[in-house]
Design a protein around this motif. Structure first.
Motif, short mmCIF file in Angstrom:
data_model
loop_
_atom_site.label_atom_id
_atom_site.label_comp_id
_atom_site.label_asym_id
_atom_site.label_seq_id
_atom_site.Cartn_x
_atom_site.Cartn_y
_atom_site.Cartn_z
N UNK A 1 31.49 2.45 78.95
CA UNK A 1 30.51 1.55 78.41
C UNK A 1 29.89 2.22 77.18
N UNK A 2 29.77 1.48 76.12
CA UNK A 2 29.16 2.00 74.90
C UNK A 2 27.67 1.70 74.95
N UNK A 3 26.86 2.75 74.74
CA UNK A 3 25.40 2.60 74.73
C UNK A 3 24.88 3.23 73.45
N UNK A 4 24.09 2.45 72.72
CA UNK A 4 23.50 2.94 71.47
C UNK A 4 22.05 3.33 71.71
N UNK A 17 25.52 6.76 69.00
CA UNK A 17 26.40 5.90 69.79
C UNK A 17 27.09 6.77 70.81
N UNK A 18 27.10 6.32 72.06
CA UNK A 18 27.70 7.12 73.12
C UNK A 18 28.63 6.26 73.97
N UNK A 19 29.65 6.91 74.49
CA UNK A 19 30.59 6.27 75.39
C UNK A 19 30.39 6.88 76.77
N UNK A 20 29.98 6.07 77.72
CA UNK A 20 29.70 6.52 79.09
C UNK A 20 30.89 6.17 79.98
N UNK A 34 29.25 11.60 72.71
CA UNK A 34 28.44 11.19 71.57
C UNK A 34 29.36 11.15 70.35
N UNK A 35 29.59 9.95 69.84
CA UNK A 35 30.64 9.75 68.85
C UNK A 35 30.33 10.36 67.49
N UNK A 36 29.08 10.37 67.06
CA UNK A 36 28.76 10.89 65.73
C UNK A 36 29.02 12.39 65.61
N UNK A 37 28.85 13.10 66.70
CA UNK A 37 28.97 14.56 66.64
C UNK A 37 30.17 15.08 67.43
N UNK A 38 30.97 14.17 67.97
CA UNK A 38 32.13 14.54 68.77
C UNK A 38 31.78 15.57 69.83
N UNK A 117 36.48 0.77 75.47
CA UNK A 117 36.52 1.79 74.44
C UNK A 117 37.53 1.42 73.35
N UNK A 118 38.72 0.99 73.75
CA UNK A 118 39.76 0.64 72.77
C UNK A 118 39.33 -0.59 71.95
N UNK A 119 38.65 -1.53 72.56
CA UNK A 119 38.17 -2.70 71.83
C UNK A 119 37.12 -2.32 70.80
N UNK A 120 36.33 -1.30 71.11
CA UNK A 120 35.23 -0.88 70.22
C UNK A 120 35.74 -0.11 69.00
N UNK A 121 36.95 0.39 69.06
CA UNK A 121 37.48 1.17 67.91
C UNK A 121 37.76 0.32 66.72
#
Length: 121
Positions: A1-4, A17-20, A34-38, A117-121
């Protein structure tokens, strides 16, 4: 689940933006990327569940990870070699994620998270 949400080091506030996800092979952990900082954190599912079952303002955890509900927000306190940060997310979205863990079969949950997750890319 993506949570901002937002991240702060005490001086600067940035969007985050985070992927849980939850892996049934490690049932006591919640993985947050955490996607911005990998950066990826393995959080205690027990601490998250305790925080969401308790009155707001009660902090759970110490050391590298802590969690506290504050009104409509969930605050995650993270410490690492790089320093520390406070992450702020809508508590409703984290609660929805925790409910999915309880409501769905583990394999179905993982498959759904991968699809999201794949849909959000």
């Amino acid at each position: 689940m993506i949570i901002r949400g937002t991240a702060t080091d005490g001086a600067v506030i940035e969007p985050s933006t985070s992927l849980w996800s939850h892996d049934p092979k490690d049932p006591w952990a919640v993985v947050v990327r955490f996607t911005e900082h990998e950066v990826t954190w393995n959080l205690s599912l027990d601490l998250l569940l305790d925080a969401f079952a308790s009155p707001p303002g009660t902090r759970f955890g110490s050391g590298d990870f802590g969690v506290e509900l504050d009104g409509d927000s969930a605050l995650l306190y993270l410490k690492g070699e790089w320093g520390s940060a406070t992450m702020k997310f809508p508590s409703k979205e984290i609660q929805e994620f925790l409910n999915q863990i309880d409501d769905q079969d583990s394999e179905e949950f993982v498959a759904q998270e991968l699809e999201n997750f794949l849909e959000a890319l």
